[in-house]
Design a protein around this motif. Structure first.
Motif, short mmCIF file in Angstrom:
data_model
loop_
_atom_site.label_atom_id
_atom_site.label_comp_id
_atom_site.label_asym_id
_atom_site.label_seq_id
_atom_site.Cartn_x
_atom_site.Cartn_y
_atom_site.Cartn_z
N PRO A 1 0.81 -1.23 0.00
CA PRO A 1 0.00 0.00 0.00
C PRO A 1 0.83 1.27 0.00
CG PRO A 1 -0.92 -1.56 1.53
CD PRO A 1 0.38 -2.17 1.06
N ASP A 2 2.01 1.26 0.61
CA ASP A 2 2.84 2.46 0.59
C ASP A 2 3.25 2.82 -0.84
OD1 ASP A 2 2.78 2.64 3.39
OD2 ASP A 2 4.40 1.15 3.53
N VAL A 3 3.61 1.75 -1.55
CA VAL A 3 4.01 1.97 -2.94
C VAL A 3 2.80 2.41 -3.77
CG1 VAL A 3 5.01 0.91 -4.98
CG2 VAL A 3 5.86 0.30 -2.71
N MET A 4 1.67 1.73 -3.54
CA MET A 4 0.45 2.08 -4.27
C MET A 4 0.05 3.53 -4.01
SD MET A 4 -0.62 -0.16 -6.22
CE MET A 4 -2.24 0.51 -6.56
N THR A 5 0.13 3.93 -2.74
CA THR A 5 -0.20 5.32 -2.39
C THR A 5 0.60 6.29 -3.26
OG1 THR A 5 -0.59 4.66 -0.11
CG2 THR A 5 -0.20 7.00 -0.50
N GLY A 6 1.89 6.03 -3.35
CA GLY A 6 2.74 6.92 -4.13
C GLY A 6 2.35 6.94 -5.60
N LEU A 7 2.05 5.77 -6.13
CA LEU A 7 1.73 5.71 -7.56
C LEU A 7 0.39 6.37 -7.87
CD1 LEU A 7 3.12 2.21 -8.53
CD2 LEU A 7 4.16 4.45 -8.80
N ILE A 8 -0.59 6.12 -6.97
CA ILE A 8 -1.90 6.76 -7.20
C ILE A 8 -1.75 8.27 -7.13
CG2 ILE A 8 -4.20 7.09 -6.21
CD1 ILE A 8 -4.10 4.15 -5.33
N LYS A 9 -1.00 8.73 -6.12
CA LYS A 9 -0.78 10.17 -6.01
C LYS A 9 -0.15 10.71 -7.29
CE LYS A 9 -0.07 10.82 -1.07
NZ LYS A 9 0.97 11.06 -0.05
N SER A 10 0.84 9.99 -7.81
CA SER A 10 1.55 10.53 -8.96
C SER A 10 0.62 10.68 -10.17
CB SER A 10 2.74 9.65 -9.31
OG SER A 10 2.29 8.42 -9.82
N VAL A 11 -0.34 9.76 -10.31
CA VAL A 11 -1.28 9.89 -11.42
C VAL A 11 -2.13 11.15 -11.24
CG1 VAL A 11 -3.24 8.84 -12.59
CG2 VAL A 11 -1.35 7.41 -11.84
N VAL A 12 -2.61 11.35 -10.00
CA VAL A 12 -3.42 12.54 -9.73
C VAL A 12 -2.60 13.80 -9.98
CG1 VAL A 12 -4.69 13.80 -7.95
CG2 VAL A 12 -4.82 11.31 -8.04
N PHE A 13 -1.35 13.81 -9.52
CA PHE A 13 -0.50 14.99 -9.72
C PHE A 13 -0.26 15.24 -11.22
CE2 PHE A 13 1.63 14.08 -5.38
CZ PHE A 13 0.49 14.54 -4.74
N GLY A 14 -0.06 14.15 -11.96
CA GLY A 14 0.13 14.29 -13.40
C GLY A 14 -1.07 14.98 -14.04
N ALA A 15 -2.26 14.55 -13.62
CA ALA A 15 -3.49 15.16 -14.17
C ALA A 15 -3.55 16.63 -13.78
CB ALA A 15 -4.71 14.42 -13.65
N ILE A 16 -3.19 16.95 -12.53
CA ILE A 16 -3.24 18.35 -12.09
C ILE A 16 -2.29 19.20 -12.95
CG2 ILE A 16 -2.59 19.93 -10.21
CD1 ILE A 16 -3.63 17.90 -8.24
N ILE A 17 -1.07 18.71 -13.13
CA ILE A 17 -0.09 19.48 -13.91
C ILE A 17 -0.63 19.74 -15.31
CG2 ILE A 17 2.22 19.48 -14.92
CD1 ILE A 17 3.06 17.62 -12.60
N ALA A 18 -1.14 18.68 -15.96
CA ALA A 18 -1.61 18.83 -17.34
C ALA A 18 -2.76 19.81 -17.42
CB ALA A 18 -2.03 17.48 -17.90
N VAL A 19 -3.76 19.62 -16.57
CA VAL A 19 -4.97 20.43 -16.71
C VAL A 19 -4.70 21.89 -16.33
CG1 VAL A 19 -7.33 20.74 -15.92
CG2 VAL A 19 -6.48 18.46 -16.38
N VAL A 20 -3.98 22.10 -15.23
CA VAL A 20 -3.71 23.49 -14.82
C VAL A 20 -2.85 24.20 -15.85
CG1 VAL A 20 -2.58 24.94 -13.10
CG2 VAL A 20 -4.02 23.05 -12.36
N SER A 21 -1.79 23.55 -16.32
CA SER A 21 -0.91 24.22 -17.29
C SER A 21 -1.64 24.51 -18.59
CB SER A 21 0.32 23.38 -17.62
OG SER A 21 0.83 22.78 -16.49
N CYS A 22 -2.41 23.54 -19.08
CA CYS A 22 -3.13 23.77 -20.33
C CYS A 22 -4.18 24.85 -20.15
CB CYS A 22 -3.78 22.48 -20.83
SG CYS A 22 -2.57 21.28 -21.41
#
Ligand SMILES: Nc1ncnc2c1ncn2[C@@H]1O[C@H](COP(=O)(O)OP(=O)(O)OP(=O)(O)O)[C@@H](O)[C@H]1O
Ligand SMILES: [Mg+2]
Lengths: 259, 247
Positions: free
Chosen positions: A193-214
């Motif tokens: 779960p620690d690893v999963m937490t990090g990976l799930i977060k990274s997907v959400v952060f990726g979406a934030i970066i893309a949507v906010v920047s665009c």
């Protein structure tokens, strides 16, 4: 008067938040209307994924190393030297890895996206695109969005692995922790779960970066200065969103994984 | 084909369009004239739904495009080709990719056929063999002509030209005028152009609309407007900055 000003600021803020969310919805909906172009997607994947590696690896290594050294120095006082590996690995995979990788990506990739789309906006290229019956979200946002969704978890994983390996090097070869204990404790306390937490977060952060920047790029106004301002705003807004979202994701995912 | 009713548009405190109404029939060739900064480019953008009016309606083939969302507008915009005042070429694509943009997106034709049509369009604007160049490597006039090629290569029903000949030398300008006329005559498009060039207006239009102070001040057959005795039109057409006093 100040009340009115605060009211107006707040209104502008919530409007923007709503519009950013709309852009997210539109990007997801877009997949129904049009298959994204492979060429654009691969170009973005190359730019976002392949070319960000040096930045992300450096960040991971630096973080792993200082985290290891600092943890060791404190733990040494209570004779818990061998637990250092566990702290580094959990800290890296669930918090520092995803957050720092995302912040670096915001600076490297998000800023470039805002600047590119912003320049297209102020030179009427976005209007030209619309006039040629192409939706800016389909042609510009979706390839970037997908590239970030795909790259962010991979880059984060890379950064975490590099961080852990470098912490092992520092801990074992520099600080003299016993390698076997270091690794045993690390694997004992680090759960999937620690690893999963990090990976799930990274997907959400990726979406934030893309949507906010665009969003900031597409809504840019007024020449070179406007592009500069939009880029700054995008980096600030995305970074802060990442930090705030991270806190809530930590609480939320802890509930999910450790009920 | 296009019906504009009472369109108003304000930017900040500046009211640019104050109730513009006009009709354009299928197959017409119309020129819009008016002072610089008078709102001609803004008006063109309303005709294709790139800007939405504050009030008033724009109908294209009976459909009200002011009440449409962007997805539906895309469908309407397929009928249009547009040349932007600053050409607005995609600067990350080559000239060939710019011109072939719509054809490639439609994906109806083979790559070889697309290449052939793009080459043909570039030939029509007298720029053969520059397909591999990037827009940043072109002069202003060349960009304009590439923009023109991009607007007509996919045979739209309606073409909007924003100052097609500004920045071109007289010979190139004459050629573009002939090209616009040829496109209008042979492809039966509806042609709507903004221009400051009266010689060009004579060639490419059969009707002129004059935009003045945010409204359609006057309209009529080309020859009639160009010969008009109305002081506002006369001064504009003949380029007279102050009213002449009778001696
Ligand atoms: N995005 C905008 N924001 C604010 N004002 C604008 C904007 N676009 C245009 N304007 C204003 O609208 C007016 C009309 O602009 P427009 O570009 O339509 O003029 P024009 O008639 O095409 O002039 P020209 O012949 O010089 O091209 C100008 O005074 C301009 O200041
Ligand atoms: Mg103009």
């Amino acid at each position: 008067m100040p009340v009115l000003l605060i009211h107006r600021r707040f209104q502008a803020f919530t409007t923007q938040l709503g519009e950013i969310f709309q852009l997210l919805v539109e990007s997801v909906r877009s997949l129904r209307y049009e298959r994204p172009s492979w060429k654009d997607f691969l170009n973005q994947l190359h730019f976002v994924g392949v070319k960000s590696q040096s930045v992300v690896i450096t960040t991971g290594a630096a973080t792993g190393m200082v985290l290891c050294a600092q943890t060791f120095l404190q733990f040494h006082k209570v004779k818990m030297d061998t637990a250092t590996g566990a702290v580094v690995s959990i800290g890296m995979s669930s918090e520092l890895g995803p957050v720092l990788a995302a912040l670096m990506l915001t600076g490297r990739v998000g800023a470039a996206m805002t600047a590119e789309l912003g320049t297209m906006k102020v030179t009427e290229q976005i209007d030209a695109l619309r006039a040629l019956a192409a939706h800016p979200v389909d042609t510009l946002v979706v390839p970037r969005f997908l590239a970030l969704l795909a790259s962010a978890p991979l880059l984060t994983a890379e950064s975490v692995v590099v961080g852990i390996v470098s912490s092992w090097l520092v801990g074992v070869h520099l600080l003299g922790i016993d390698s076997a204990y270091y690794l045993v404790n690390m694997t004992r306390y680090t759960d999937p779960p620690d690893v999963m937490t990090g990976l799930i977060k990274s997907v959400v952060f990726g979406a934030i970066i893309a949507v906010v920047s665009c969003y900031k790029g597409l809504n840019c106004q007024g020449g070179a200065e406007g592009v500069g301002r939009a880029t700054t705003e995008a980096v600030v807004a995305a970074s802060i969103s990442i930090l705030i979202t991270n806190f809530f994701l930590t609480l939320f995912l802890a509930r999910v994984f450790y009920p | 084909m296009i019906e504009v009713r009472n369109v108003s548009k304000t930017f900040g405190t500046q009211q640019v369009l104050r109730g513009v109404s006009l009709d354009i029939e299928r197959g017409e060739a119309v020129v819009i004239i008016g002072r610089s900064g008078g709102g001609k480019s803004i008006l063109l953008k309303h005709l294709i739904g790139l800007l939405q009016p504050d009030s008033g309606t724009v109908r294209v083939d009976g459909e009200d495009i002011t009440a449409m969302d962007e997805r539906n507008l895309l469908r309407v915009r397929r009928k249009y080709g547009m040349l932007f005042q600053m050409a607005a070429l995609f600067d990350s694509l080559t000239v060939e990719e710019n011109v072939g943009f719509v054809l490639r997106r439609q994906g109806l034709e083979s790559e070889a056929e697309i290449r052939r049509r793009v080459a043909e369009a570039l030939e029509m604007v007298e720029l053969p063999g520059i397909g591999h160049k990037m827009p940043s490597e072109l002069s202003g006039g060349m960009r304009k002509r590439v923009g023109l090629a991009r607007a007509i290569v996919y045979r739209p029903e309606i073409v909007l030209y924003d100052e097609p000949t500004t920045g071109l030398d007289p010979i190139a300008a004459d050629n573009i005028d002939r090209l616009i006329r040829r496109v209008w005559e042979t492809l039966h498009v509806t042609s709507i152009a903004v221009t400051h060039d009266m010689k060009s207006a004579r060639t490419i239009s059969n009707r002129i609309l004059m935009l003045h102070e945010g409204r359609i001040y006057s309209e009529g057959p080309t020859a009639e407007i160009l010969e008009s005795a109305d002081p506002v039109i006369h001064r504009f057409v003949n380029g007279i900055s102050t009213p002449q006093k009778p001696n």
